[in-house]
Design a protein around this motif. Structure first.
Motif, PDB file in Angstrom:
ATOM      1  N   UNK A 379       0.812  -1.214   0.000  1.00  0.00           N
ATOM      2  CA  UNK A 379       0.000   0.000   0.000  1.00  0.00           C
ATOM      3  C   UNK A 379       0.842   1.259   0.000  1.00  0.00           C
ATOM      4  N   UNK A 380       1.843   1.305  -0.844  1.00  0.00           N
ATOM      5  CA  UNK A 380       2.773   2.438  -0.868  1.00  0.00           C
ATOM      6  C   UNK A 380       2.083   3.716  -1.323  1.00  0.00           C
ATOM      7  N   UNK A 381       2.620   4.831  -0.880  1.00  0.00           N
ATOM      8  CA  UNK A 381       2.123   6.124  -1.337  1.00  0.00           C
ATOM      9  C   UNK A 381       2.560   6.362  -2.785  1.00  0.00           C
ATOM     10  N   UNK A 382       1.885   7.257  -3.506  1.00  0.00           N
ATOM     11  CA  UNK A 382       2.293   7.558  -4.883  1.00  0.00           C
ATOM     12  C   UNK A 382       3.758   8.007  -4.940  1.00  0.00           C
ATOM     13  N   UNK A 383       4.462   7.491  -5.930  1.00  0.00           N
ATOM     14  CA  UNK A 383       5.854   7.867  -6.119  1.00  0.00           C
ATOM     15  C   UNK A 383       6.853   6.951  -5.434  1.00  0.00           C
ATOM     16  N   UNK A 384       6.388   6.122  -4.477  1.00  0.00           N
ATOM     17  CA  UNK A 384       7.314   5.235  -3.751  1.00  0.00           C
ATOM     18  C   UNK A 384       8.011   4.284  -4.710  1.00  0.00           C
ATOM     19  N   UNK A 385       7.225   3.628  -5.560  1.00  0.00           N
ATOM     20  CA  UNK A 385       7.802   2.665  -6.487  1.00  0.00           C
ATOM     21  C   UNK A 385       8.671   3.357  -7.524  1.00  0.00           C
ATOM     22  N   UNK A 386       8.261   4.542  -7.979  1.00  0.00           N
ATOM     23  CA  UNK A 386       9.049   5.244  -8.995  1.00  0.00           C
ATOM     24  C   UNK A 386      10.443   5.573  -8.480  1.00  0.00           C
ATOM     25  N   UNK A 387      10.537   6.039  -7.235  1.00  0.00           N
ATOM     26  CA  UNK A 387      11.842   6.355  -6.661  1.00  0.00           C
ATOM     27  C   UNK A 387      12.680   5.095  -6.498  1.00  0.00           C
ATOM     28  N   UNK A 388      12.070   4.019  -5.994  1.00  0.00           N
ATOM     29  CA  UNK A 388      12.815   2.775  -5.788  1.00  0.00           C
ATOM     30  C   UNK A 388      13.313   2.218  -7.120  1.00  0.00           C
ATOM     31  N   UNK A 389      12.478   2.263  -8.131  1.00  0.00           N
ATOM     32  CA  UNK A 389      12.864   1.762  -9.449  1.00  0.00           C
ATOM     33  C   UNK A 389      14.017   2.573 -10.026  1.00  0.00           C
ATOM     34  N   UNK A 390      13.924   3.893  -9.917  1.00  0.00           N
ATOM     35  CA  UNK A 390      14.982   4.745 -10.468  1.00  0.00           C
ATOM     36  C   UNK A 390      16.310   4.500  -9.766  1.00  0.00           C
ATOM     37  N   UNK A 391      16.268   4.345  -8.464  1.00  0.00           N
ATOM     38  CA  UNK A 391      17.509   4.123  -7.705  1.00  0.00           C
ATOM     39  C   UNK A 391      18.090   2.740  -8.003  1.00  0.00           C
ATOM     40  N   UNK A 392      17.220   1.761  -8.198  1.00  0.00           N
ATOM     41  CA  UNK A 392      17.678   0.418  -8.546  1.00  0.00           C
ATOM     42  C   UNK A 392      18.444   0.444  -9.868  1.00  0.00           C
ATOM     43  N   UNK A 393      17.880   1.073 -10.869  1.00  0.00           N
ATOM     44  CA  UNK A 393      18.536   1.156 -12.179  1.00  0.00           C
ATOM     45  C   UNK A 393      19.802   2.000 -12.085  1.00  0.00           C
ATOM     46  N   UNK A 394      19.762   3.078 -11.311  1.00  0.00           N
ATOM     47  CA  UNK A 394      20.946   3.933 -11.152  1.00  0.00           C
ATOM     48  C   UNK A 394      22.109   3.135 -10.564  1.00  0.00           C
ATOM     49  N   UNK A 395      21.853   2.397  -9.507  1.00  0.00           N
ATOM     50  CA  UNK A 395      22.913   1.606  -8.890  1.00  0.00           C
ATOM     51  C   UNK A 395      23.461   0.553  -9.826  1.00  0.00           C
ATOM     52  N   UNK A 396      22.566  -0.067 -10.591  1.00  0.00           N
ATOM     53  CA  UNK A 396      23.002  -1.105 -11.531  1.00  0.00           C
ATOM     54  C   UNK A 396      23.929  -0.514 -12.594  1.00  0.00           C
ATOM     55  N   UNK A 397      23.518   0.583 -13.201  1.00  0.00           N
ATOM     56  CA  UNK A 397      24.295   1.160 -14.290  1.00  0.00           C
ATOM     57  C   UNK A 397      25.640   1.687 -13.800  1.00  0.00           C
TER      58      UNK A 397
END
Length: 456
Positions: A379-397
């Motif tokens: 039940x995350x607030x709006x934007x929670x997943x977007x931030x997590x996804x962006x940081x995940x890809x950032x760390x990977x790259x």
């Protein structure tokens, strides 16, 4: 000390007897890891592998049943003299009559006699000293597994977890082969295999009439760790960002892929993947999903646009060994690091499919989809997943550019490919939810719509 056959029921080779088999046949279909529910027929027993309890307190054997698609189903069995004071539990299979008294048939995975016998018969990468496995707290079973059975052995000098593979395929099991290779290559992001057990069984499809494969693995326990999916769901429910943890998980994922390229190199490891073949495979999978889930039919043109774009990005990264079933439930968060588990690949895949080289970004796509599921379940607030996804890809790259520049592609090409692979995974999830959890279909379907709209 061996049991006295004159003072009670005769044990001997009873573990292979037909009456034990009959008890097992009545018990097996109700087990959650039984792979052929509803098939309408009994599996044929192809072998019984005897194991020896060093203390001689019980008779131990592994019953192996042939599976329709190949390989065997493994059922560890322990026979003990019936004891009216010993309560029955989930390990209790049944009782068989013997001269001098009855024998209790047990699913042996959590039984000290089986664990002693397993450790005595296994191949060891690290010596495992004798401990009292019958002592309180020495053995703790884990629930919830669909296809294997795991038990914690926290009192060993190196606290460990034993995974007993229920469905066993011929050849090396990736959950033994891959972590062992990664550890020997020097990567510390995977729990170290301490010991493993192999078995052989008759198989007419093999040249010599015998097949062999891994039956289980004992691995180092990650102390103080939390399940990645449970952690993400809890943070989502608390409206606490996953951002920094996601960044570290992205780095760990890239490190895993670099280590896999080193530890388990594949032929043509420096050649780009064939873009035409990748697009053809994605189209075939999309068509199959659309045929099963009519809700996808109106999205077919958009799906085709995303997939066909892969053929126009230029060079793709090479294929390599990958995790194969990568999501938040396959990682643990220790106090200071992530640890990656379960390299067996998709549960329904064959042994050859699990070892087949693939695009590493497919693992990252799977983790992105898992973040979306954690957001929905928590039940995350709006934007929670977007931030997590962006940081995940950032760390990977960032990590991949540092560790393995040879596999890097342009950011634009990687983005197009990652989008297509995530769409492929989301289509798979739509089919799964339509078939199994219709109330959940909006989670992957919403992701499909975001990916088609270019929001991801």
């Amino acid at each position: 000390m061996a049991p006295d056959s004159t003072a009670g029921p005769v044990l001997g080779s009873a573990v292979a007897d037909d009456d034990v088999l009959a008890v097992l046949r009545g018990w097996l279909p109700a087990q959650r890891w039984y792979p052929v529910k509803g098939s309408g027929g009994d599996l044929a027993r192809v072998a019984v592998v005897p194991l020896v309890d060093p203390l001689g307190e019980a008779v131990v054997g592994l019953h192996l049943f042939g599976l329709p698609a190949g390989g065997v189903l493994q059922v560890p069995v322990v026979l003990r003299a019936a004891d009216a004071e010993r309560p029955t539990g989930p390990a209790h299979v049944g009782t068989v009559a013997r001269p001098g008294g009855a024998l209790v048939v047990l699913d042996g995975c959590q039984d000290p006699a089986f664990l002693r016998a397993w450790l005595a018969a296994a191949h060891h990468d690290v010596p495992v000293p004798d401990v009292d496995l019958a002592a309180p707290g020495a053995v703790r079973g884990l629930g919830g597994e669909q296809s294997n059975t795991s038990v914690l052995l926290p009192t060993l000098p190196t606290p460990a977890i034993l995974k007993v593979f229920r469905a066993v395929s011929p050849g090396a099991n990736p959950d033994v082969e891959v972590p062992l290779a990664l550890h020997h290559a020097g990567w510390g992001g995977v729990p170290r295999p301490l010991a493993w057990l192999e078995g052989r069984w008759p198989d007419a499809r093999e040249p010599d009439g015998l097949a062999s494969g891994h039956l289980g693995v004992l691995s180092e326990l990650v102390l103080g760790a939390q399940d990645g999916f449970e952690l993400a769901c809890r943070l989502a429910a608390q409206h606490t960002d996953l951002g920094d943890l996601a960044l570290d998980l992205g780095r760990t994922t890239a490190q895993m892929h670099t280590a896999l390229r080193t530890a388990l190199p594949v032929p043509d490891a420096d050649l780009p993947a064939d873009a035409a073949a990748v697009v053809a495979m994605l189209r075939s999978r999309a068509a199959a999903a659309e045929a099963v889930a009519p809700v996808l039919a109106e999205r077919a043109a958009g799906i085709e646009a995303v997939l066909s774009a892969v053929g126009r990005v230029g060079a793709l990264p090479p294929v390599q060994r990958v995790h194969g079933d990568y999501h938040l439930g396959q990682v643990l968060r220790a106090p200071d690091r992530w640890a990656v588990l379960d390299f067996e690949g998709e549960p329904q895949a064959t042994a050859a499919e699990r070892a087949r080289p693939d695009l590493a970004l497919r693992d990252l796509a799977g983790m992105l989809r898992s973040v979306d599921y954690a957001a929905a379940v928590g039940g995350a607030r709006p934007g929670w997943a977007d931030l997590a996804r962006a940081r995940l890809v950032e760390g990977y790259r960032e990590q991949l550019a540092t560790d393995d520049a040879a596999t890097a592609v342009t950011a634009a090409a990687a983005g197009v490919l990652l989008r297509a692979l995530e769409l492929d995974k989301a289509l798979y999830e739509v089919v799964y939810e339509v078939r199994n959890r219709p109330d959940w279909v909006d989670i992957p379907l919403g992701a499909v719509d975001h990916l088609l709209a270019g929001d991801r």
